[in-house]
Every structure is written in C-alpha cells, then in structure tokens.
Design an enzyme around this catalytic site. Structure first.
Site, PDB file in Angstrom:
ATOM      1  N   GLU A  29      13.300 -28.827  92.026  1.00 17.16           N
ATOM      2  CA  GLU A  29      12.253 -29.043  91.640  1.00 17.16           C
ATOM      3  C   GLU A  29      12.788 -30.283  90.670  1.00 17.16           C
ATOM      4  O   GLU A  29      11.500 -31.078  90.082  1.00 17.16           O
ATOM      5  CB  GLU A  29      11.740 -28.029  90.585  1.00 17.16           C
ATOM      6  CG  GLU A  29      11.495 -26.993  91.621  1.00 17.16           C
ATOM      7  CD  GLU A  29      11.225 -25.267  91.366  1.00 17.16           C
ATOM      8  OE1 GLU A  29      11.413 -25.163  89.715  1.00 17.16           O
ATOM      9  OE2 GLU A  29      11.335 -24.405  91.916  1.00 17.16           O
ATOM     10  N   ASN A  76      -1.925 -18.135  85.684  1.00 16.06           N
ATOM     11  CA  ASN A  76      -0.421 -17.051  84.391  1.00 16.06           C
ATOM     12  C   ASN A  76       0.931 -18.297  83.519  1.00 16.06           C
ATOM     13  O   ASN A  76       1.755 -17.899  83.764  1.00 16.06           O
ATOM     14  CB  ASN A  76       0.612 -16.621  85.270  1.00 16.06           C
ATOM     15  CG  ASN A  76       1.093 -17.448  86.766  1.00 16.06           C
ATOM     16  OD1 ASN A  76       0.472 -18.143  86.505  1.00 16.06           O
ATOM     17  ND2 ASN A  76       1.886 -16.824  87.386  1.00 16.06           N
ATOM     18  N   PHE A  81      -2.734 -17.557  99.075  1.00 15.65           N
ATOM     19  CA  PHE A  81      -3.613 -17.962  98.310  1.00 15.65           C
ATOM     20  C   PHE A  81      -2.994 -19.355  98.366  1.00 15.65           C
ATOM     21  O   PHE A  81      -3.385 -19.844  96.588  1.00 15.65           O
ATOM     22  CB  PHE A  81      -2.937 -16.953  97.238  1.00 15.65           C
ATOM     23  CG  PHE A  81      -1.824 -16.963  96.640  1.00 15.65           C
ATOM     24  CD1 PHE A  81      -0.764 -17.774  96.359  1.00 15.65           C
ATOM     25  CD2 PHE A  81      -0.696 -15.764  97.762  1.00 15.65           C
ATOM     26  CE1 PHE A  81       0.903 -17.678  96.038  1.00 15.65           C
ATOM     27  CE2 PHE A  81       0.312 -15.233  97.212  1.00 15.65           C
ATOM     28  CZ  PHE A  81       1.432 -16.352  96.600  1.00 15.65           C
ATOM     29  N   THR A 115       5.673 -12.279  87.392  1.00 15.38           N
ATOM     30  CA  THR A 115       4.543 -13.596  88.041  1.00 15.38           C
ATOM     31  C   THR A 115       3.382 -12.771  87.476  1.00 15.38           C
ATOM     32  O   THR A 115       2.071 -13.377  87.465  1.00 15.38           O
ATOM     33  CB  THR A 115       4.778 -13.036  89.296  1.00 15.38           C
ATOM     34  OG1 THR A 115       5.939 -13.535  89.751  1.00 15.38           O
ATOM     35  CG2 THR A 115       3.734 -14.465  89.861  1.00 15.38           C
ATOM     36  N   ARG A 121      13.297 -17.127  83.105  1.00 16.08           N
ATOM     37  CA  ARG A 121      12.185 -16.245  83.902  1.00 16.08           C
ATOM     38  C   ARG A 121      12.134 -15.238  83.383  1.00 16.08           C
ATOM     39  O   ARG A 121      11.359 -14.568  83.279  1.00 16.08           O
ATOM     40  CB  ARG A 121      13.243 -16.144  85.495  1.00 16.08           C
ATOM     41  CG  ARG A 121      13.349 -17.429  86.449  1.00 16.08           C
ATOM     42  CD  ARG A 121      11.885 -17.465  87.203  1.00 16.08           C
ATOM     43  NE  ARG A 121      11.127 -16.658  87.966  1.00 16.08           N
ATOM     44  CZ  ARG A 121      10.835 -16.867  88.600  1.00 16.08           C
ATOM     45  NH1 ARG A 121      10.253 -17.681  88.664  1.00 16.08           N
ATOM     46  NH2 ARG A 121      10.771 -15.299  89.797  1.00 16.08           N
ATOM     47  N   TYR A 147       5.639 -26.023  95.856  1.00 14.37           N
ATOM     48  CA  TYR A 147       5.477 -24.810  96.340  1.00 14.37           C
ATOM     49  C   TYR A 147       5.133 -24.540  97.928  1.00 14.37           C
ATOM     50  O   TYR A 147       4.856 -23.940  98.781  1.00 14.37           O
ATOM     51  CB  TYR A 147       3.817 -24.445  95.877  1.00 14.37           C
ATOM     52  CG  TYR A 147       3.927 -24.012  94.517  1.00 14.37           C
ATOM     53  CD1 TYR A 147       4.843 -22.703  93.881  1.00 14.37           C
ATOM     54  CD2 TYR A 147       2.856 -23.945  92.969  1.00 14.37           C
ATOM     55  CE1 TYR A 147       4.576 -22.787  92.879  1.00 14.37           C
ATOM     56  CE2 TYR A 147       2.693 -23.935  92.192  1.00 14.37           C
ATOM     57  CZ  TYR A 147       3.784 -23.362  91.954  1.00 14.37           C
ATOM     58  OH  TYR A 147       4.284 -23.066  90.083  1.00 14.37           O
TER      59      TYR A 147
END
Ligand code: GTP
Ligand code: MG
Length: 149
Positions: free
Chosen positions: A126, A112, A57, A91, A85, A49
C-alpha cells in the site's frame, strides 16, 4: 523500523478528526514519515482494495472512498502494523471498543473513518501504491530514546 499505511477516509476529513488521529499516533510514540492529502481516483482505489473486488459491498466502497479527499500517511515504529490496527478498532464500529478511533467516532461499517494496513506485506504494497520514494522522509526522531528502552 516497521512501517504501516494509515489513511483518514473521506468521512474522517469531513468529520474533522484528522488532527485527533494524527495526535493519537504521535502521542503513542510513532514517527510520521509521509503525509499528503489526495483525491483518489477509482483505479488507485481498485488497486488498494483489490482483495475485496468480489464482495457485494465493493461498488459502495468505491463510491464512499472516492467521495472526497483522504489523508494518506505512513507511520513508522515497533509493531506499528498490528498496534495501529488496535488503535483503529474493529472494522465494524459497533464492535470497536471505546477508546479506539472507530469506537469513538463511527457507527456504520461503510463510514468507518480510517484505514490501516492489515499485515507488514500489505503495508509495503500500500505504501508503494500511495507514495513515491521521494515523498517518504527519513528524519531523526529525537524522542526515540524516550520511547524505546
Ligand atoms: P480497512 O482498514 O479500510 O482496509 O478496513 P478493514 O481492514 O478493517 O476491513 P476490510 O479490509 O475487510 O474492508 C475494507 C473496508 O470495506 C472497511 O473498512 C469498510 O469501510 C468496508 N466494508 C467492509 N465490510 C463491509 C460491509 O459488510 N459493508 C459495507 N458497506 N462496507 C464494508
Ligand atoms: Mg483492510
């Protein structure tokens, strides 16, 4: 074929929706080429991330994502990044359409359920973070000609 990185987050493991999520990607016709259960450490999550490091956050996201094991997966197929997605939903689960994974199983953005790569470039980055080359399988998908024209 295009590949994407899909991860069931710690809440998805606890909520016992791993089987359903794998089933949705299988039923769609996508091919599973890598899967493992991992307790991620913070340095891996910070790399994963990295683009969100400045967000307010971010500390909560690190606590959430390191709170238990995740299911790391690589799925392969036509347009799997963008379509994956769509299967995840927005999101924020309150904005996710019913029928999507987040729309069906989640309420809060900080719980989520699932991650999906947001571009082909992010997917390759990733996959490289979470998997070694020898953990990625190359196998002949015998449903291929029934899925693709
Ligand atoms: P991922 O597939 O997990 O990468 O989600 P995304 O691509 O839909 O969203 P993004 O990359 O912008 O954010 C990554 C994750 O951070 C989200 O999935 C949420 O778990 C979390 N997140 C994003 N925005 C917020 C927020 O406003 N508050 C909180 N608490 N968490 C957020
Ligand atoms: Mg993202």
């Amino acid at each position: 074929m295009e590949r994407t990185y899909i991860m069931v987050k710690p809440d998805g493991v606890q909520r016992k929706v791993v089987g359903d999520i794998v089933g949705r990607f299988e039923s769609k016709g996508y091919q599973l080429v890598g899967m493992k259960m991992v307790q991620p450490d913070r340095s891996l999550l910070e790399d994963h991330y990295d683009s969100l490091k400045e967000k307010p956050f971010f500390p909560k996201l690190m606590d959430y994502m390191s709170s238990g094991p995740v299911i790391a997966m690589v799925w392969s197929g036509k347009d799997v990044v963008a379509t994956g997605r769509k299967m995840l939903g927005a999101t924020n689960p309150l904005d996710s359409a019913p029928g999507t994974i987040r729309g069906d199983y989640a309420i809060d953005v900080g719980r989520n359920i699932i991650h999906g790569s947001d571009s082909v470039e992010s997917a390759e980055r990733e996959i490289g973070l979470w998997f070694t080359d020898d953990e990625l399988m190359s196998w002949q998908d015998h449903s291929h000609d029934w899925v693709y024209e």
